[in-house]
Write an enzyme that holds these catalytic residues in place. Structure first.
Site, PDB file in Angstrom:
ATOM      1  N   CYS A 384       1.104  -1.573  -0.092  1.00 49.42           N
ATOM      2  CA  CYS A 384       0.128  -0.165  -0.152  1.00 49.42           C
ATOM      3  C   CYS A 384       1.102   1.395   0.063  1.00 49.42           C
ATOM      4  CB  CYS A 384      -0.755  -0.065   1.435  1.00 49.42           C
ATOM      5  SG  CYS A 384      -2.299   0.696   0.619  1.00 49.42           S
ATOM      6  N   HIS A 520      -3.573  -5.549   0.726  1.00 46.49           N
ATOM      7  CA  HIS A 520      -3.064  -5.370   1.516  1.00 46.49           C
ATOM      8  C   HIS A 520      -2.949  -7.074   1.291  1.00 46.49           C
ATOM      9  CE1 HIS A 520      -2.437  -1.548   3.979  1.00 46.49           C
ATOM     10  NE2 HIS A 520      -3.503  -1.555   3.720  1.00 46.49           N
ATOM     11  N   GLU A 522      -1.334  -8.909   3.463  1.00 52.69           N
ATOM     12  CA  GLU A 522      -1.316  -9.385   4.329  1.00 52.69           C
ATOM     13  C   GLU A 522      -2.971 -10.514   5.781  1.00 52.69           C
ATOM     14  OE1 GLU A 522      -0.883  -6.575   3.707  1.00 52.69           O
ATOM     15  OE2 GLU A 522      -1.476  -5.441   5.531  1.00 52.69           O
TER      16      GLU A 522
HETATM   17  N1  GLN Z   1      -1.958   6.856   3.264  1.00 54.30           N
HETATM   18  C1  GLN Z   1      -1.975   6.419   1.574  1.00 54.30           C
HETATM   19  C2  GLN Z   1      -3.062   6.253   1.007  1.00 54.30           C
HETATM   20  O1  GLN Z   1      -4.643   6.145   1.886  1.00 54.30           O
HETATM   21  C3  GLN Z   1      -1.917   4.651   2.090  1.00 54.30           C
HETATM   22  C4  GLN Z   1      -2.533   3.615   2.674  1.00 54.30           C
HETATM   23  C5  GLN Z   1      -2.324   2.287   2.992  1.00 54.30           C
HETATM   24  O2  GLN Z   1      -1.024   1.707   3.664  1.00 54.30           O
HETATM   25  N2  GLN Z   1      -3.285   1.788   3.577  1.00 54.30           N
HETATM   26  O3  GLN Z   1      -3.172   5.742  -0.164  1.00 54.30           O
END
Ligand code: GLN
Length: 552
Positions: A384, A520, A522
């Site tokens: 992310c 994600h 994970e």
């Molecule tokens: N802050 C970033 C976004 O909102 C990444 C978010 C995250 O890593 N979950 O796109």
């Protein structure tokens, strides 16, 4: 009871004496046992706090926010359940006091109560019971974990609701399991059962008689203590189960089975079922025992002192270790330290992982970490925000786009390679509408979406598939206007969202293992199967480790 047609049985799991006794793991282990005996299990976690969901809660206080397939932002305990069980959680699996009140207040505003006085009993308790019934639908057995500790003011409405639930459904369909602490007092050389007695008494005083007691102990529970606990708490002796500390949580299902916990539960519900086959859990314990190489993985984030803040990432790394014979040593590095001291503080690491995150603090440190891994051929996994910083770094250093950044951190960067879709996408309106339908009006892209993989890429090789479903939780996206210029310089876009043409995976072909994903992974890793990207990453870390040892 209204709404109950299916005959689902319910196990309510409460905790006593102190918090953090591992209620979630104990309940999840019981769930795994019941699944292995052919039962369809579902889970619900009831949280006594007033936040409507965990989405707005700081990892400092609450640990990670776990995202379900259907995009609910929930308590991290749901992660334990998905890792231990084959069942999948959903927005019906986690309710907070805030959400229950929210539902009731919305109904009151709509006039559903026809002018009646709205009260904790019966309206809040009715709503709790409704949510429990809904979450249990379709399951043979539904495990309901009540957050907090018995005796807390906050959890009272939940306890009252489950008391009523048992009366209304009948005791043969409901089982109360209570987890307590039996401490060992070193100075007297004795185990003390009094806190457990009091905790059971507290439960009885609100009308709940536990059927099973799980006693957390740091050494075997002597028979005379077990008898004493049974006598004072009105629980049968064989239903006083010792939950001894384990060095490996995957030993838990076996440990509970050895004391016939599954048999007790099924007997209570009058269910006859095939025996449990726990060979997969035994295999995991054995896999951990036989790991022969240790790799050092740097995790560059903001919450270095808090293992719970990256719970699912830690677990997914550990699963990958089980599937590659590799012990994974995670070194938490504060991104602000990397920012201050430079990438050299990553020297000696076998791999670098930048997990998800929000906010500007330490962002340049994360970019530095991606740069260091790229330049020193160290396996890099960006999740992310970790993918976004890898793109920013590549844009700045390889494509020469000075001032490349994300609009999350700089209002008008010279090159907004990462930005909100509304800031760059021609069809932003359509995309937002679609996402809003999924995530119920939030501005985040949440939950499971399809990603198409480009053939002959690292991603496609890891997954050995052409399309995958992964879960999202972010606002910002890679800006497609920069796709061509970065592709020309060698960045490969190996995963693209099926519906919206958004970048989901980037990678570097002339590097041992360099991959960033916008989702994600994970959240979907389980000990039984691991996750293809984490397994690929740890295999690469292992190769890096072996090669460095040979070079020395
Ligand atoms: N802050 C970033 C976004 O909102 C990444 C978010 C995250 O890593 N979950 O796109």
């Amino acid at each position: 009871m209204a709404g109950d047609a299916a005959g689902t049985r319910y196990i309510f799991v409460t905790g006593g004496v102190v918090s953090s006794l591992g209620k979630g793991i104990a309940a999840a282990s019981l769930g795994a046992l019941l699944e292995s005996r052919g039962q369809r299990v579902s889970v619900i976690k009831l949280d006594p706090y007033l936040n409507v969901d965990a989405g707005t809660m700081s990892p400092f206080q609450h640990g990670e926010v776990y995202v379900t397939r259907d995009g609910a932002e929930t308590d991290l305990d749901l992660g334990h359940y998905e890792r231990f069980l084959k069942t999948r959680t959903s927005r019906l699996s986690n309710f907070t006091t805030g959400q229950i009140y929210n539902n009731v207040i919305n109904k009151e505003r709509r006039g559903d109560y026809l002018g009646g006085t709205v009260q904790v009993i019966p309206h809040i308790t009715d709503e709790i019971k409704r949510c429990i019934l809904e979450g249990g639908e379709g399951a043979d057995i539904c495990l309901v974990e009540i957050g907090g500790t018995v005796g807390d003011i906050e959890s009272l409405p939940f306890l009252e609701a489950i008391r009523q639930f048992a009366v209304e459904l009948g005791h043969h369909r409901v089982l109360f399991m209570h987890l307590t602490l039996v401490p060992y007092i070193a100075s007297s050389g004795e185990m003390k059962t009094k806190p457990t007695q009091h905790s059971a008494k507290e439960l009885r005083s609100i009308g709940i008689q536990p059927d099973i007691l799980l006693c957390r102990v740091d050494r075997p529970l002597p028979e005379n203590e077990r008898r004493k606990i049974a006598l004072f708490t009105n629980v049968s002796e064989r239903a006083v189960i010792a939950c001894i500390d384990v060095d490996d949580i995957y030993k838990m299902p076996g440990l509970l089975q050895a004391q016939s916990l599954d048999a007790l539960v099924l007997e209570h519900f009058d269910i006859s079922a095939p025996n449990a086959d726990l060979s997969n859990w035994a295999a995991l314990v054995e896999a951990r025992r036989t790991q022969d190489v240790t790799v050092k993985v740097a995790m560059v984030g903001k919450y270095v002192d808090l293992a719970d803040a990256y719970k699912s990432v830690n677990e997914a790394l550990s699963h990958a270790g089980l599937h590659t014979g590799t012990r994974v040593d995670i070194h938490y590095l504060d991104s602000e330290t990397v920012e201050r001291d430079g990438g050299d503080c990553l020297a000696g690491m076998d791999a670098v992982l930048v997990p998800g995150g929000f906010g500007e603090r330490g962002i340049e440190g994360k970019i530095t970490a991606a740069r260091y891994a790229r330049m020193h051929n160290i396996p890099y996994f960006g999740i992310c925000l970790g993918m976004q910083v890898a793109c920013i770094e590549f844009a700045r250093d390889i494509a020469g786009l000075d001032g490349a950044h994300s609009t999350e951190f700089v209002a008008e960067p010279a090159h907004p390679v990462i930005a909100l879709v509304t800031e760059w996408h021609d069809l932003a309106g359509d995309i937002q509408k679609r996402h809003a339908e999924v995530d119920l009006g939030g501005t985040m892209r949440l939950g499971e979406q399809r990603c198409d993989l480009v053939a002959d890429t690292l991603a496609a090789r890891c997954y050995d598939a052409t399309q995958v479903f992964e879960r999202h939780r972010h606002r910002y996206e890679f800006n497609n206007h920069y796709r061509d210029v970065l592709a020309e310089k060698g960045l490969v876009f190996s995963g693209i969202s099926a519906e919206d043409n958004l970048v989901e995976i980037v990678e570097l072909p002339d590097h041992p293992w360099f991959l960033g994903c916008q989702f994600h992974p994970e959240f979907t890793s389980t000990p039984r199967s691991g996750h293809p990207l984490f397994i690929g990453f740890i295999a690469a870390a292992r190769a890096h480790c072996t090669a460095s040892a040979e070079a020395r």
